[in-house]
Scaffold this active site. Sequence first.
Site, PDB file in Angstrom:
ATOM      1  N   HIS A   1       0.819  -1.215   0.000  1.00  0.00           N
ATOM      2  CA  HIS A   1       0.000   0.000   0.000  1.00  0.00           C
ATOM      3  C   HIS A   1       0.855   1.268   0.000  1.00  0.00           C
ATOM      4  CE1 HIS A   1       1.126  -1.107   4.011  1.00  0.00           C
ATOM      5  NE2 HIS A   1       0.977   0.143   4.388  1.00  0.00           N
TER       6      HIS A   1
ATOM      7  N   ASP B   1      -5.267  -2.496  -3.141  1.00  0.00           N
ATOM      8  CA  ASP B   1      -3.999  -1.791  -2.916  1.00  0.00           C
ATOM      9  C   ASP B   1      -2.960  -2.109  -3.988  1.00  0.00           C
ATOM     10  OD1 ASP B   1      -3.395  -4.391  -2.132  1.00  0.00           O
ATOM     11  OD2 ASP B   1      -2.038  -3.745  -0.538  1.00  0.00           O
TER      12      ASP B   1
ATOM     13  N   ASP C   1      -3.637  -7.322  -2.373  1.00  0.00           N
ATOM     14  CA  ASP C   1      -4.091  -8.185  -1.281  1.00  0.00           C
ATOM     15  C   ASP C   1      -5.061  -7.481  -0.320  1.00  0.00           C
ATOM     16  OD1 ASP C   1      -2.162  -6.583  -0.161  1.00  0.00           O
ATOM     17  OD2 ASP C   1      -0.938  -8.224   0.653  1.00  0.00           O
TER      18      ASP C   1
ATOM     19  N   THR D   1      -0.208  -9.014  14.398  1.00  0.00           N
ATOM     20  CA  THR D   1      -0.402  -8.351  13.100  1.00  0.00           C
ATOM     21  C   THR D   1       0.506  -8.954  12.034  1.00  0.00           C
ATOM     22  OG1 THR D   1      -1.073  -6.298  14.132  1.00  0.00           O
ATOM     23  CG2 THR D   1      -0.148  -6.126  11.935  1.00  0.00           C
TER      24      THR D   1
ATOM     25  N   SER E   1      -6.691  -3.809   8.845  1.00  0.00           N
ATOM     26  CA  SER E   1      -6.006  -2.987   7.851  1.00  0.00           C
ATOM     27  C   SER E   1      -6.454  -3.327   6.432  1.00  0.00           C
ATOM     28  CB  SER E   1      -4.498  -3.173   7.994  1.00  0.00           C
ATOM     29  OG  SER E   1      -4.179  -4.556   7.932  1.00  0.00           O
TER      30      SER E   1
END
Length: 543
Positions: free
Chosen positions: A114, A277, A281, A344, A365
Site C-alpha cells: 500500500h 492496494d 491483497d 499483526t 487494515s
Amino acid sequence: MSILTVETTPFDDQKPGTSGLRKKTKVFMGDHYLENFVQAIFDGIGGVTGKRLVVGGDGRFYNDKAVKIILRMAAANGAARVIVGQGGLLSTPAASHLIRLNKTDGGIILSASHNPGGENEDFGIKYNTANGGPAPEGVTDAIFAKTKSMSSYKIWDGEAPDLDALGDSHLGDMVVTVVDPVSDYADLMETLFDFGAIRGLFADNFTMRFDAMCAITGPYAIEVLENRLGAAKGTVVHGTPLPDFGGMHPDPNPTWAHELMDEMFSEDGPDFGAASDGDGDRNMIVGHNVYVSPSDSLALIAAHAKNAPGYKDGLPGVARSMPTSAAVDRVARALGIPCFETPTGWKFFGNLMDAGKVALCGEESFGTGSDHVREKDGLWAVLMWLNIIAATGKGVGELLRAHFKEFGRNYYSRHDYEAVESDKAQAAYQKLRADLAALSGTTYGDLNVAQADEFGYTDPVDGSVSNAQGLRVMFEGGSRFVLRMSGTGTSGATLRLYLERYEDDPDQLDLDPQDALAPIISAAEQIVGFAATLGRAKPDVIT
Ligand code: VG1
Ligand code: CO
C-alpha cells in the site's frame, strides 16, 4: 556465459518487517542492495539448487529490473525453474496461488504493497514459502542473519529472457517459464463463488465501481468482473498498472480512495464499490452511502460465507489479528467455531490454515482472505461480498444493519501518526509500556481499566512464540485501545492507535464511529499523551 561471484559487504538495515523488506526505491537501486538481500534469502532457506520458484511483483518502478536480477541470481545459484508472471507482474494473492498450484519450493514477491511507488517512493521484497504464505519469523530471522555476514553473491553473466513472451526459455541450466498472470487466479475464483448468481446480479442492472488505483489488481478485476461476470465495461477504473500508480497512493481506505468514496456517497452513486492496494491483497468495501469497516466486513463474511459454493460446508474456524475488532469473535461464538487471535501480519495465519483450524482470516487494515491461498486477497473479498449480495438479495446497507441488529456493533477506528521522529514515537510507546502494570483499576471518565498488557502469541500449531506484539488497554464492558508501532514504513516511525467499543443498544447502532469512540480516544490521550509526546495535535490518517 558464466556465473559471476561478486564481492560485497553487508548492509546493517536489511531486517524484514511486518511483510518483508521495504525501503525507498533508490535504496534498492543502490549498488548490491537488492542482490545482497536476494542472496540472503537463498542462503537463509538452505540454497536454491534444484529448486523451483515463483517470481513477480506489483509493477511499481524498478519491478522489471529487479525481476531480471532475481532471475539471473536464481540461475547462478542453481535453481531448476522459475515461473514468472508476464511482464514480471503478479498480484500477491496470484503469486501465492501459483506457488501452491505448481507446488514450487517458494517464491519472491516484489512490492511495497500500500506504500506509494516510483523512483522517489517505496519498493519492497519478500519471500513466501512452499505453502504460498509469507515466510514465518523463523525463516525471516534466518534471512536477516545471513544479511549480516554477506561477503559475495552469485549472478548469471548474461541477459535475462524477455518477460513479455509467454512460454519457456533458458537462462543457463535454469528454465524460465513466463505465464499469464491472471488466468490461473481467475479460474480459482470460479471454483469458489457462484459466478452464475453474480452474473445474474449484473444482468439485472446492479451497478459497481472497482477502483484499482493504477495498481496490479486492474487486469485481474477487468478479467473477472467485466469479462467473466458481465459487469459493464468501465466498472473497473484506474485499471492499468503504472510504475508510479499514476501518482495515486494505492491504499484502499476512505482517505486515499477518496475518489471512489465521493462517487459512492453521491446521489446517483453505484450500488457497490470496492478498491484494492498496490499488490492486490487489500480491499475496501463500500455500498451506496455506506462504508463497511474491514473488521465488520470480516464478521459479516464469517456469518454469510456459507452462501458461497467454496464455503458451503461452513468454516472450521476463523482468525483475526489482535488489533482487529472482536466483531468476528461474536459470529464465531454464534456459529460454535473457534476464533484465533494472532499478531499483526498475514504470516501468522499460515500455520492455522495449513492445519485446517481456520478457513477465514482478517485484519483491520483492509485485509481479508481464506485458505484458497496463503495471502490476504482483495478481489476475493469483493467476490465474496458480491456472492452474498446475489444470494441474499440484500444490499450492503441492509446486510450491515441486519448484522448489527443481530450481533451488536463493535465501533472501531484506527488513528495513525505517520513519519514521527523515531525517538518521539519510541518515547510514547515506551511510556505506555512502562505504565501498563499500574493502569489496571484506574478510571477515565466512565471507563475503568480492567486489564493492560503487552500482547504475546504462542502459535497453537508449532508452539513458536512471538513477544512484544503491541500494547493493550482493556476497559470493563469490552472497550479497549491498542498501541502498535508499524513495521512497514520507510521513513521515521508510524504509531498506530486502534480504538474499539462494543454497543448493543438498538438505538445506538447508527452513530458516527468517531463520536461513539470519543470517550476511548480521550482516555488514550490521557494515558499516552500523544499531543505532548509527539507534538501532534491530531492523527495524520483516520480509518
Ligand atoms: C500493516 C498492517 C498489517 C498488514 C501489513 C501488510 O502493517 O497494519 O495489518 O498485515 O501492513 O499489509 P504495519 O506493521 O505497518 O502495521 V500489505 O497489504 O502492506 O502487505
Ligand atoms: Co498489500
